[in-house]
Design a protein around this motif. Sequence first.
Motif, PDB file in Angstrom:
ATOM      1  N   LEU A   1      15.284  -2.195   6.953  1.00  0.00           N
ATOM      2  CA  LEU A   1      15.417  -0.810   6.303  1.00  0.00           C
ATOM      3  C   LEU A   1      16.466  -1.067   5.318  1.00  0.00           C
ATOM      4  N   ILE A   2      17.549  -1.658   5.468  1.00  0.00           N
ATOM      5  CA  ILE A   2      18.842  -1.725   4.408  1.00  0.00           C
ATOM      6  C   ILE A   2      18.330  -2.768   3.429  1.00  0.00           C
ATOM      7  N   VAL A   3      17.708  -3.666   3.919  1.00  0.00           N
ATOM      8  CA  VAL A   3      16.979  -4.578   2.818  1.00  0.00           C
ATOM      9  C   VAL A   3      16.221  -3.986   1.856  1.00  0.00           C
ATOM     10  N   ARG A   4      15.195  -3.041   2.349  1.00  0.00           N
ATOM     11  CA  ARG A   4      13.991  -2.334   1.768  1.00  0.00           C
ATOM     12  C   ARG A   4      14.683  -1.436   0.602  1.00  0.00           C
ATOM     13  N   ARG A   5      15.619  -0.846   1.230  1.00  0.00           N
ATOM     14  CA  ARG A   5      16.393   0.328   0.594  1.00  0.00           C
ATOM     15  C   ARG A   5      17.632   0.102  -0.331  1.00  0.00           C
ATOM     16  N   GLY A   6      18.044  -1.288  -0.120  1.00  0.00           N
ATOM     17  CA  GLY A   6      19.305  -1.644  -0.919  1.00  0.00           C
ATOM     18  C   GLY A   6      18.506  -2.808  -2.171  1.00  0.00           C
ATOM     19  N   GLY A   7      19.575  -3.387  -2.630  1.00  0.00           N
ATOM     20  CA  GLY A   7      19.501  -4.169  -3.889  1.00  0.00           C
ATOM     21  C   GLY A   7      20.504  -5.018  -4.300  1.00  0.00           C
ATOM     22  N   GLU A   8      20.649  -5.610  -5.392  1.00  0.00           N
ATOM     23  CA  GLU A   8      21.568  -6.605  -5.633  1.00  0.00           C
ATOM     24  C   GLU A   8      22.995  -5.780  -6.021  1.00  0.00           C
ATOM     25  N   ARG A   9      23.065  -4.467  -6.490  1.00  0.00           N
ATOM     26  CA  ARG A   9      24.148  -3.894  -6.671  1.00  0.00           C
ATOM     27  C   ARG A   9      24.597  -2.632  -5.727  1.00  0.00           C
ATOM     28  N   ALA A  10      23.859  -2.584  -4.440  1.00  0.00           N
ATOM     29  CA  ALA A  10      23.969  -1.696  -3.471  1.00  0.00           C
ATOM     30  C   ALA A  10      25.444  -1.861  -2.927  1.00  0.00           C
ATOM     31  N   VAL A  11      25.726  -0.420  -2.548  1.00  0.00           N
ATOM     32  CA  VAL A  11      27.030  -0.138  -2.039  1.00  0.00           C
ATOM     33  C   VAL A  11      26.699   0.298  -0.445  1.00  0.00           C
TER      34      VAL A  11
END
Length: 330
Positions: free
Chosen positions: A111-121
Motif C-alpha cells: 500500500l505504501i509503495v502504491r501511494r508513495g513515490g520518489e519524494r514521499a515523506v
Amino acid sequence: MSHRESAHVFTRDDDRDHLRLLLRIARLYWIDGLDQKEVAAAVGYSRPTVSRLLAQARARGIVTVQVSHPVESALACETRLRSRFGLTEAAVALDRGGGSAAAVGGIAARLIVRRGGERAVVALSNGSSLSALVSAMPPQRWPGSHVVQMIGAIAGADTDAQLVDSPELCRRLADRLGGAHRPLPVPIVVSSATMARAMAREESVRTTLELAGRADIAACGVGAVDADGSSGRILRAYATPAVDAEVRRGGGIAHLAGHHFDAQGRHVPTSLCERLIALDPARLADVAVSLAVAWGREKVAALHAILRTGYVNALATDEPTARALLDFRP
C-alpha cells in the motif's frame, strides 16, 4: 447427422446413453480444452449439434461455471471496511493459517509503495506491526524520500524493544526506500509536563514533528488496553498504577501514538499525555494516507475504537481480524 439421429439426441433426455454423450462432450470442451470443431470430429457429430449439446449440458446442470479466486473474500472485506468506517484504503491479507505478521506487513508495504513515490515523506510510530511492515518492504529507488519519527524513543530499551522502536524502524525503512530519515532524539515520555513542553519547543523536535504532521503517509501501530488498564509493551515502563487507574476511569481501551481512547473513539486524557513527546494524533486526520496496521482478536476492540476517532483513513489487517471487526459491536 440425419434427422433421425437428431430426434434421438434431443428427445430422449432421460436416456443414459444421451447423458453419457453430454458428459463426454462437456469434458472434451471444458476440461480438455478442445474447440467445438475438434469436439465434433471426436464424437462424430456436426459442430452446430455439438454447440446445442453443450448448451443442453449447461441447462441440465451437468456443467456449472464458478467465477472465484482465493482473494475474493478478502476483497469483499476491504469493500465493507471502507464503507463501514469511511476509509479511503483498506488492505486485507488472506487467511493462509501461517501467521499474520508477514502477510499484513507485506500488504501494508505494498500500500505504501502504491501511494508513495520518489519524494514521499513517510512518518512512523512504533510497535511490532510496523516492524513487520518494514521487514516486508521491497527495496525502492526513492532518493528524495524521507522517513520521519512521529514519536520519541523507548528510553533504556532492551534489544527486543529496540527492534520495534521508532528510531530503528525509521532507519531501516529509509534504507529500504533508498532515502533519508529524520530522527527525533528524545524519549517517548519525560519526567514532567514542564520538561515535555520545553522539549517540544526545541527546534529539532518541533521541526521533526511538524514534518511528520505534513507527511504523505503516516503508519501507526494500535495498542490494546487490558481490563486492568495496562497498556502493553510500548508504554509499560511509563504507565504507573496511577496512570492505569486514570485509563480505567476514562474507559480507555486503545492507544495510538501514546494517547488513550475509549470505545467511542474519544480521547482519554491522562497525566501520561502531558509527558508525551509525540505527534498529536489529531494531526493524522490531515495526512493523505494515515494507516493503522494491526491484527489479532485481542486488537479488535482497540481497532474499532481507533477507526472511530476519524484520525486514520486506512487500515492494513488480516482476514480473520477484518471479519471480527466488521461483526464487532461495542
